[in-house]
Design a protein around this motif. Sequence first.
Motif, PDB file in Angstrom:
ATOM      1  N   CYS A 167      10.236  50.255  50.895  1.00  0.00           N
ATOM      2  CA  CYS A 167       9.944  48.866  50.545  1.00  0.00           C
ATOM      3  C   CYS A 167      11.227  48.037  50.573  1.00  0.00           C
ATOM      4  CB  CYS A 167       9.309  48.794  49.156  1.00  0.00           C
ATOM      5  SG  CYS A 167       7.712  49.620  49.043  1.00  0.00           S
ATOM      6  N   THR A 168      11.066  46.745  50.690  1.00  0.00           N
ATOM      7  CA  THR A 168      12.206  45.837  50.743  1.00  0.00           C
ATOM      8  C   THR A 168      12.448  45.125  49.422  1.00  0.00           C
ATOM      9  OG1 THR A 168      10.800  44.043  51.577  1.00  0.00           O
ATOM     10  CG2 THR A 168      11.852  45.460  53.217  1.00  0.00           C
ATOM     11  N   HIS A 169      11.636  45.427  48.412  1.00  0.00           N
ATOM     12  CA  HIS A 169      11.765  44.762  47.108  1.00  0.00           C
ATOM     13  C   HIS A 169      10.970  45.574  46.093  1.00  0.00           C
ATOM     14  CE1 HIS A 169      11.530  41.599  44.035  1.00  0.00           C
ATOM     15  NE2 HIS A 169      12.415  40.897  44.721  1.00  0.00           N
ATOM     16  N   GLU A 170      11.484  45.666  44.872  1.00  0.00           N
ATOM     17  CA  GLU A 170      10.781  46.445  43.854  1.00  0.00           C
ATOM     18  C   GLU A 170       9.443  45.835  43.469  1.00  0.00           C
ATOM     19  OE1 GLU A 170      15.072  47.629  43.499  1.00  0.00           O
ATOM     20  OE2 GLU A 170      14.002  45.720  43.715  1.00  0.00           O
ATOM     21  N   GLU A 171       9.325  44.526  43.516  1.00  0.00           N
ATOM     22  CA  GLU A 171       8.037  43.903  43.228  1.00  0.00           C
ATOM     23  C   GLU A 171       6.983  44.369  44.233  1.00  0.00           C
ATOM     24  OE1 GLU A 171       6.112  39.408  42.736  1.00  0.00           O
ATOM     25  OE2 GLU A 171       8.276  39.700  42.688  1.00  0.00           O
ATOM     26  N   ILE A 202       4.630  44.342  37.586  1.00  0.00           N
ATOM     27  CA  ILE A 202       4.141  45.186  36.493  1.00  0.00           C
ATOM     28  C   ILE A 202       3.240  44.377  35.577  1.00  0.00           C
ATOM     29  CG2 ILE A 202       4.850  46.492  34.443  1.00  0.00           C
ATOM     30  CD1 ILE A 202       7.333  47.367  35.978  1.00  0.00           C
ATOM     31  N   TYR A 203       3.604  43.120  35.334  1.00  0.00           N
ATOM     32  CA  TYR A 203       2.751  42.272  34.495  1.00  0.00           C
ATOM     33  C   TYR A 203       1.398  42.014  35.166  1.00  0.00           C
ATOM     34  CZ  TYR A 203       1.024  38.552  31.553  1.00  0.00           C
ATOM     35  OH  TYR A 203       0.228  37.799  30.723  1.00  0.00           O
ATOM     36  N   ASN A 204       1.404  41.797  36.473  1.00  0.00           N
ATOM     37  CA  ASN A 204       0.134  41.666  37.194  1.00  0.00           C
ATOM     38  C   ASN A 204      -0.751  42.891  36.960  1.00  0.00           C
ATOM     39  OD1 ASN A 204       0.116  39.137  38.456  1.00  0.00           O
ATOM     40  ND2 ASN A 204       1.202  39.863  40.260  1.00  0.00           N
ATOM     41  N   ALA A 205      -0.151  44.078  37.100  1.00  0.00           N
ATOM     42  CA  ALA A 205      -0.922  45.316  36.932  1.00  0.00           C
ATOM     43  C   ALA A 205      -1.418  45.460  35.497  1.00  0.00           C
ATOM     44  CB  ALA A 205      -0.066  46.519  37.328  1.00  0.00           C
ATOM     45  N   GLY A 231      -3.781  51.106  32.869  1.00  0.00           N
ATOM     46  CA  GLY A 231      -2.625  50.229  32.851  1.00  0.00           C
ATOM     47  C   GLY A 231      -1.379  50.921  33.348  1.00  0.00           C
ATOM     48  N   PRO A 232      -0.304  50.150  33.559  1.00  0.00           N
ATOM     49  CA  PRO A 232       0.958  50.726  34.044  1.00  0.00           C
ATOM     50  C   PRO A 232       1.701  51.449  32.934  1.00  0.00           C
ATOM     51  CG  PRO A 232       1.205  48.363  33.685  1.00  0.00           C
ATOM     52  CD  PRO A 232      -0.239  48.681  33.431  1.00  0.00           C
ATOM     53  N   VAL A 233       2.423  52.500  33.300  1.00  0.00           N
ATOM     54  CA  VAL A 233       3.285  53.255  32.391  1.00  0.00           C
ATOM     55  C   VAL A 233       4.644  53.405  33.054  1.00  0.00           C
ATOM     56  CG1 VAL A 233       1.431  54.496  31.219  1.00  0.00           C
ATOM     57  CG2 VAL A 233       2.393  55.428  33.329  1.00  0.00           C
ATOM     58  N   LEU A 234       5.658  53.753  32.256  1.00  0.00           N
ATOM     59  CA  LEU A 234       7.017  53.761  32.790  1.00  0.00           C
ATOM     60  C   LEU A 234       7.837  54.881  32.158  1.00  0.00           C
ATOM     61  CD1 LEU A 234       9.282  50.719  33.447  1.00  0.00           C
ATOM     62  CD2 LEU A 234      10.138  52.520  31.940  1.00  0.00           C
ATOM     63  N   LEU A 235       8.620  55.555  32.979  1.00  0.00           N
ATOM     64  CA  LEU A 235       9.597  56.522  32.504  1.00  0.00           C
ATOM     65  C   LEU A 235      10.973  56.136  33.025  1.00  0.00           C
ATOM     66  CD1 LEU A 235       8.014  60.081  32.979  1.00  0.00           C
ATOM     67  CD2 LEU A 235       7.944  58.601  30.972  1.00  0.00           C
ATOM     68  N   VAL A 236      11.960  56.157  32.155  1.00  0.00           N
ATOM     69  CA  VAL A 236      13.351  56.001  32.559  1.00  0.00           C
ATOM     70  C   VAL A 236      13.893  57.394  32.866  1.00  0.00           C
ATOM     71  CG1 VAL A 236      15.636  55.239  31.874  1.00  0.00           C
ATOM     72  CG2 VAL A 236      13.630  53.936  31.155  1.00  0.00           C
ATOM     73  N   VAL A 237      14.409  57.588  34.074  1.00  0.00           N
ATOM     74  CA  VAL A 237      14.824  58.913  34.541  1.00  0.00           C
ATOM     75  C   VAL A 237      16.341  58.932  34.710  1.00  0.00           C
ATOM     76  CG1 VAL A 237      14.454  60.699  36.271  1.00  0.00           C
ATOM     77  CG2 VAL A 237      12.620  59.088  35.753  1.00  0.00           C
ATOM     78  N   SER A 242      -4.713  39.666  41.851  1.00  0.00           N
ATOM     79  CA  SER A 242      -3.479  40.203  41.265  1.00  0.00           C
ATOM     80  C   SER A 242      -3.591  40.519  39.788  1.00  0.00           C
ATOM     81  CB  SER A 242      -2.342  39.196  41.470  1.00  0.00           C
ATOM     82  OG  SER A 242      -2.567  38.027  40.702  1.00  0.00           O
ATOM     83  N   GLY A 243      -4.503  39.898  39.087  1.00  0.00           N
ATOM     84  CA  GLY A 243      -4.629  40.147  37.659  1.00  0.00           C
ATOM     85  C   GLY A 243      -4.077  39.023  36.819  1.00  0.00           C
ATOM     86  N   ALA A 244      -2.799  38.674  37.016  1.00  0.00           N
ATOM     87  CA  ALA A 244      -2.168  37.613  36.230  1.00  0.00           C
ATOM     88  C   ALA A 244      -1.827  36.398  37.087  1.00  0.00           C
ATOM     89  CB  ALA A 244      -0.908  38.140  35.554  1.00  0.00           C
ATOM     90  N   ALA A 245      -2.340  36.349  38.312  1.00  0.00           N
ATOM     91  CA  ALA A 245      -2.092  35.229  39.227  1.00  0.00           C
ATOM     92  C   ALA A 245      -0.606  35.053  39.516  1.00  0.00           C
ATOM     93  CB  ALA A 245      -2.697  33.927  38.691  1.00  0.00           C
TER      94      ALA A 245
END
Length: 654
Positions: free
Chosen positions: A120-124, A158-161, A231-237, A511-514
């Motif tokens: 990908c070219t962007h994290e979003e 992430i907020y959209n998700a 919903g989204p979840v996150l781990l810091v690795v 998108s969920g949150a527009a």
Amino acid sequence: MGKPQSGPNLNRRGLLKGAAVAAPLAAAAPLTAFAGEEPSHTPPNPPQAPRPSAAAPPDLARETMPRTESDKLQEDPGSDFMCDVIKNLGLDHVAANPSAAMRGLHESLINYLKIDYHTCTHEEQSVAMCHAYAKTAGKPMFMLSHGTVGLQHASMAIYNAWADQAPLIALVGDWMNIETRGSIVDYWHAAIDPATVVRDFVKWDDKPASLQHFAESLTRAYKIAMTPPYGPVLLVVDADLQEGPRKGFNSKEKLEIPKKPDITPPIGDLNALDEAAKLLVNAQNPVIVAGRHTFTQAGIDGLVALAETLQCPVIDQGLRMNFPSRHPLAMRDRGRQLIGQADVILALEVSDVWGLTHRIHDDVEPYSDHTGKPDVKIISIYARDTAIHSNMQDYGRYADETISISAASQWTVPYLTEAVKKILTGTNRSSFETRGKRFGEQHTQMLDAARTAALSGWDGSPISTARMCMETYEAIKGTDWGMAGNDSGFISGWPQRLWDLSKPWHNIGGSGAAGLGYGPPATAGAAIANREQGRITVAFQTDGDCMYNPGSFWTAAHSHLPALTVMHNNRAYHQELMTVQRMANRRNRGIDRAHIGCEIDNPPIDFAQVAKGLGMASFGTITDPKDLGPALKKAVEIVKKGEPCLVDVHTQGR
């Protein structure tokens, strides 16, 4: 204005008539050849195997780093164990922009696990791909993010998700140990608590301190993401965990991978469902409203069974593919009227229940009024009540609900249907049958009215959104397809009004949150899931949203994703244009300057050239409606061969 092309399927009434057929239609007769140019870029035939993500690099001269600063080789890195955990959970795809903080896991993913890797070219973009993949495939995909800066890029998606209740897993790199940070840049990109940036809109996060901790946390993250409400979840690795050796916390500990969880969704209380059934059976004008009710065929079938048992109308809000658009009880276009007449409303995963019976007037002094019956009874089945975060106001105003059931509606509805059937009488069945026939007639009238409305401006230029949608439908008939991308409200909901939508992948919602920038990567993410099932993907892409994330076109071309992007190029942020016009009228200043700050013109964007520059086949810009159908047919042929293609259409506002 030129006349529409003739033929059994291309004349405007014949084309629209085809949309009214309940069953999927066979492929239409060939259309007249496209009168314009050949596609701006014609890609080569896609490779059969291996996929680009697993293929050996081409034989090119490349700058390479030395193998190592010492003579030692690392034979069993911790990131290989991480890959074993990922494989155990059935996570088959990753989307990522390369990250120094994730270099250990990156290397293991491509060489040890040989996962299907989407650059990908962007994290979003990475997050949005996971978002749409989950809604299409019914399971998560994961992404990699680089430290603090990458996570901040990813935060909007992430907020959209979060708002759209989509399960995905974000893995964010970090350097916990200052002794292993390589330079001041690593300090810039590290944090004590990276997840704080998004903690208000993820279901859960963790920062594992050991490989065993990672195994258990990733499995827990999967379980939480896949337990409704999704919903989204996150781990810091930590980078050191990835790059260090595979070992337990101490010499006695043996690393173990937890079993993949077998998740049972929460079901509503049976006593509450009995009470809800009584209200529905005794109602004169019950209405079902479906929000984010399902994205599985079982969920659609369950809702059909309940609606047919009650013979009551269903208003599908279009946030998921909840109810077949050609079912006689599908009454989307008469939703406001039917809800206003309802004495009982059943709301299934509806975020804004208050908004069903109220209308907000955008006036000099805004106000709201109650549009429902004064004594209307509301039954809400809504899992999200169990996962609301106080800081994010994504849940609407508080509604007075007669019965509120905190449960996953898709799995609760079958129990509600059985509760209804238990108390039905012969008199009920007779009156329900009469009611169902009445709504069947109204459904036919509604469809005819939509077809008539679609003819307005059929031969106009810029091209009407109705014609763009119907020509697209004509082009994809005879294929197995799924629709992704932007919310169809930006094109007046024509697919829901005129297409035959019956499968969960036919509409996965917006998108969920527009949040803008969702459309192009969502199309790519959905295309990954659809490709696995032999389907093509189609998306109507708005121009403003596209310019937030055009790099996704390169990813689609690089990963050979079979997706048709139809550009709704109205050359403006049209919704904002309308709001500025409203303000100018309210202040009696005229609307002749309302386009300033809202138009995307002077110069207009040539999206066909944008796509071409990013490696995607393209047609356009199409300005003559007679050229649209043939261009779309040619584009679909490219997509069916396994490549993405874009058709740029100069369109009317909506």
